[in-house]
Design an enzyme around this catalytic site. Sequence first.
Site, PDB file in Angstrom:
ATOM      1  N   THR A 172      37.792  34.366  40.048  1.00 37.98           N
ATOM      2  CA  THR A 172      36.477  34.890  40.546  1.00 37.98           C
ATOM      3  C   THR A 172      35.328  35.136  39.188  1.00 37.98           C
ATOM      4  O   THR A 172      36.030  35.274  38.113  1.00 37.98           O
ATOM      5  CB  THR A 172      36.939  36.559  40.603  1.00 37.98           C
ATOM      6  N   ARG A 200      39.632  39.231  55.217  1.00 36.60           N
ATOM      7  CA  ARG A 200      39.989  40.091  54.000  1.00 36.60           C
ATOM      8  C   ARG A 200      38.606  40.100  53.336  1.00 36.60           C
ATOM      9  O   ARG A 200      38.019  39.243  53.041  1.00 36.60           O
ATOM     10  CB  ARG A 200      40.961  39.823  53.444  1.00 36.60           C
ATOM     11  N   VAL A 201      38.058  41.446  52.962  1.00 34.29           N
ATOM     12  CA  VAL A 201      36.891  41.680  51.842  1.00 34.29           C
ATOM     13  C   VAL A 201      37.281  42.136  50.686  1.00 34.29           C
ATOM     14  O   VAL A 201      38.144  42.854  50.349  1.00 34.29           O
ATOM     15  CB  VAL A 201      35.971  42.508  52.679  1.00 34.29           C
ATOM     16  N   ASP A 203      36.466  43.393  46.581  1.00 31.67           N
ATOM     17  CA  ASP A 203      36.088  44.281  45.711  1.00 31.67           C
ATOM     18  C   ASP A 203      34.557  43.408  45.111  1.00 31.67           C
ATOM     19  O   ASP A 203      33.646  44.432  45.036  1.00 31.67           O
ATOM     20  CB  ASP A 203      36.805  44.712  44.713  1.00 31.67           C
ATOM     21  N   THR A 223      37.032  42.000  37.731  1.00 33.89           N
ATOM     22  CA  THR A 223      37.888  40.961  38.489  1.00 33.89           C
ATOM     23  C   THR A 223      39.460  41.364  38.419  1.00 33.89           C
ATOM     24  O   THR A 223      39.764  42.241  37.367  1.00 33.89           O
ATOM     25  CB  THR A 223      37.955  39.660  37.621  1.00 33.89           C
ATOM     26  N   GLY A 224      40.188  41.051  39.320  1.00 38.57           N
ATOM     27  CA  GLY A 224      41.570  41.663  39.592  1.00 38.57           C
ATOM     28  C   GLY A 224      41.971  41.689  40.793  1.00 38.57           C
ATOM     29  O   GLY A 224      41.570  41.400  41.906  1.00 38.57           O
ATOM     30  N   THR A 225      43.110  42.526  41.052  1.00 35.27           N
ATOM     31  CA  THR A 225      43.446  43.163  42.313  1.00 35.27           C
ATOM     32  C   THR A 225      42.399  43.876  42.880  1.00 35.27           C
ATOM     33  O   THR A 225      42.522  45.139  42.838  1.00 35.27           O
ATOM     34  CB  THR A 225      44.808  43.608  42.183  1.00 35.27           C
ATOM     35  N   GLY A 226      41.669  43.100  43.943  1.00 38.30           N
ATOM     36  CA  GLY A 226      40.511  43.893  44.146  1.00 38.30           C
ATOM     37  C   GLY A 226      40.592  44.864  45.425  1.00 38.30           C
ATOM     38  O   GLY A 226      39.658  45.961  45.294  1.00 38.30           O
TER      39      GLY A 226
HETATM   40  N1  ASP Z   1      39.061  40.637  42.783  1.00 37.84           N
HETATM   41  C1  ASP Z   1      39.132  39.353  43.388  1.00 37.84           C
HETATM   42  C2  ASP Z   1      39.565  39.844  44.907  1.00 37.84           C
HETATM   43  O1  ASP Z   1      40.547  40.577  44.989  1.00 37.84           O
HETATM   44  C3  ASP Z   1      39.994  38.483  42.806  1.00 37.84           C
HETATM   45  C4  ASP Z   1      39.865  38.042  41.426  1.00 37.84           C
HETATM   46  O2  ASP Z   1      39.051  38.775  40.529  1.00 37.84           O
HETATM   47  O3  ASP Z   1      40.279  36.913  41.020  1.00 37.84           O
HETATM   48  O4  ASP Z   1      39.433  39.031  45.737  1.00 37.84           O
END
Ligand code: ASP
Length: 303
Positions: A172, A200-201, A203, A223-226
């Site tokens: 991301t 799925r949407v 963050d 970025t991360g576990t959205g």
């Molecule tokens: N935040 C993004 C999502 O959950 C993934 C990512 O940051 O790599 O879709």
Amino acid sequence: MFKLLIHGGAGAVRRDHYSNQEISEYKKSLKEVLDFGVEQLAHEQSAEDVVVKVVSLLEDNPLFNSGRGSVLTSDGRVQMDAAVMCGQDGSCGAVTLAESIKNPVQMAQWVMRKTPHRLLGGRDVDLLAKAQGFQMEDVDYFVTEKRREQLAAAKAKGAIQLDHDSEDHSQTVGAVALDVFGNVAAATSTGGLTNKMPGRVSDSAIVGAGTFADNQSLAFSATGTGDVFIQNMSGFDAHALMVYSKKSLSEACDEVLEKVKVRGGRGGVIALRANGESYMAFNSLGMFRGQMDSEMKWEVAIF
Ligand code: ASP
């Protein structure tokens, strides 16, 4: 004074997953994007336009999980999300579940500037982008061999994952900028999570979750576990911690990440204030990141 921060994703980014050549390719790409964005800021481009242009470049780069090179849904499709927010007046726009817009972040800016709405998604946003003359691409443009392999590996493990948790890594993307007029802006773009459910949407598309900007507080891109960043409304939470609780930029970002961790998530943020103060933090193993300011001081890092 002006400043630009970018990220290319955070997660289980392990040094031993990468060859030296891959590391230098990532670093080179990040630096090129910083050089481009800072030149734009030096030419008095607005923070809003610069974050959109910078994120567009990252979307075009198949190393990263946005635009070309987006990760795949469980049924093998690309569904892309992006948002942009302007700190001067709180204008914002986003797109979700786009399947053929070359640069979703540009369409997010169009939604912000040209419609009365804040978030448009699905088939209709693709049709609208086409009708408005945005560059459209077919599936072969977006899907890389690496992403097909990542989907197969995730399916074999029965996992829904941040792309960099698998053997191949690209992520991301996001940017926050401060322009010469003293305004901040943020933009984020993603293909989401490998093997995510269709529809799925992320963050990244949700203003107040993965993307936020307000001149009073901060410009923020996560970025991360959205799904946890959405649950926590992390971007708005960082703003609220600064405005209502008088927390500093770093305290607010650290607290937001800690709250993500408590709920089982992880990731990182880049953040910038209208006074030029900036902060980058992550609670994962690494985050692709960089920053550069009007004195041409720069930094690019991964681990
Ligand atoms: N935040 C993004 C999502 O959950 C993934 C990512 O940051 O790599 O879709």
